[in-house]
Structures are given as C-alpha cells and as structure tokens.
Design a protein around this motif. Structure first.
Motif: not given
Length: 195
Positions: A77, A99-100, A169
């Motif tokens: 990620e 998707n990074i 996150k």
C-alpha cells in the motif's frame, strides 16, 4: 562487490512474522540497482533506480516488485524508493500499475496530499527530536552498529508517548503542501547539496 549482501535464507519467513505483527510492508523498488545519477522530485541522493528512467521501464519495475510481494501474500500500500529518489514517471507508473497511493518519503512538516498521493515525510536517518508535526526515520538494520541499535531503542523507550501506534491510515490527511513545507524542502536540499 560493494552493496551486495549475503542472501538471507530466512528473509521471507521474517517478512511473514512482520506481517503477522501488523507491520506494513512497503514496495521498495524492484532491483535496488541505481540506473541513473538523478535525484528526481526528492533529490536526497544523486542516484536512482527510478528517477530519470523512462515511464515504460518504471512501470515494468513497479509491476515486477508488486508481483514478488504478492507471491508472498503481501499487498503493498506504500512506496518507499531506493535512495529516496523518484520522479513524476514513478508516480505515473504507480497510478497506472498499482493501488499504491502513499509515498513514504518527502521533506515536510506533516503528511500532505498532492496529485492523488499522500506523502508521509521522512526527515532523518537517525532518531532525534525534530520540530515537525510528523517525523519518520529511515534505518538500514543490516548495516547498523550495536551502538546505533541501543541508541534507537533508548530513544523509542524514552519517547514512547510521542510515537504513533495506531494505523497509519488514521494519520492520512487531505492537507495540501503549503509554503512552510516548500521552504523546509528548499532549505533541506540546499543544505544537503552543500554538505
């Protein structure tokens, strides 16, 4: 050959243990072989696996690196470039082939969002108190001395309350890069270039 280390037969077992502990495994390039003498957008060094490399080649590298991680059950990620160097083509390659959307490398006061990516600042190669809102440190444990391990351990223990233990996150922000961040970058790279 300089920069070549013995193969660690236990490497992927170690990575699985890190993953089980909840550690985040970032994509750190593909070969870690420097192809250019470019610094790109984050010119901490004048060598790069990515900066100055054509887009199609960068896309191949990103895909190959991700494939290796996926073969070992890891969905990356975060991207952290070898030698801290990457360019606009690196960001395009990441957007098109992965998707990074988090880059762990930049000079700034705090996490910021730009061109579809979150940038997490990485300001130091050793633990120390710095006057920034978010600070991360970069270490290479395979070449660290015992003294440096001890200093790092002591710093972490004595400053434990200031470390983030929640999911990274939770700290991503849609804050834009500002004038303070741009000044910090300019000062850092000027000082770095002259040292």
């Amino acid at each position: 050959m300089v920069g070549v280390y013995p193969k660690d037969e236990q490497f992927w077992k170690k990575v699985q243990r890190w993953k089980e502990k909840g550690w985040i495994i970032a994509l750190h390039g593909y070969t870690h072989v420097f192809e250019t003498r470019e610094g790109g957008l984050n010119p901490v060094n004048d060598r790069s696996e990515f900066a100055g490399v054509p887009l199609e080649r960068q896309k191949e590298k990103i895909c190959a690196g991700i494939r290796i991680l996926r073969e070992h059950g890891i969905e990356p990620e975060i991207f952290f470039a070898p030698a801290h160097t990457f360019d606009e083509n690196t960001l395009k390659a990441l957007k098109e082939e992965s998707n990074i959307r988090i880059i762990s490398d930049t000079i700034a006061n705090d996490v910021y969002f730009e061109n579809g990516f979150y940038f997490i600042p990485q300001q130091s190669g050793r633990v120390r108190k710095l006057p920034f809102k978010t600070v991360t440190f970069c270490y290479h444990p395979n070449i660290m001395s015992q003294q440096l391990f001890d200093e790092t351990d002591y710093f972490i223990k004595t400053n434990r309350s200031e470390f983030v233990e929640a999911s990274y996150k939770d700290y991503l922000k849609t804050r834009k890069i500002n004038i303070v961040d741009r000044i910090l970058k300019k000062i850092y790279f000027l000082k770095h270039k002259n040292s």
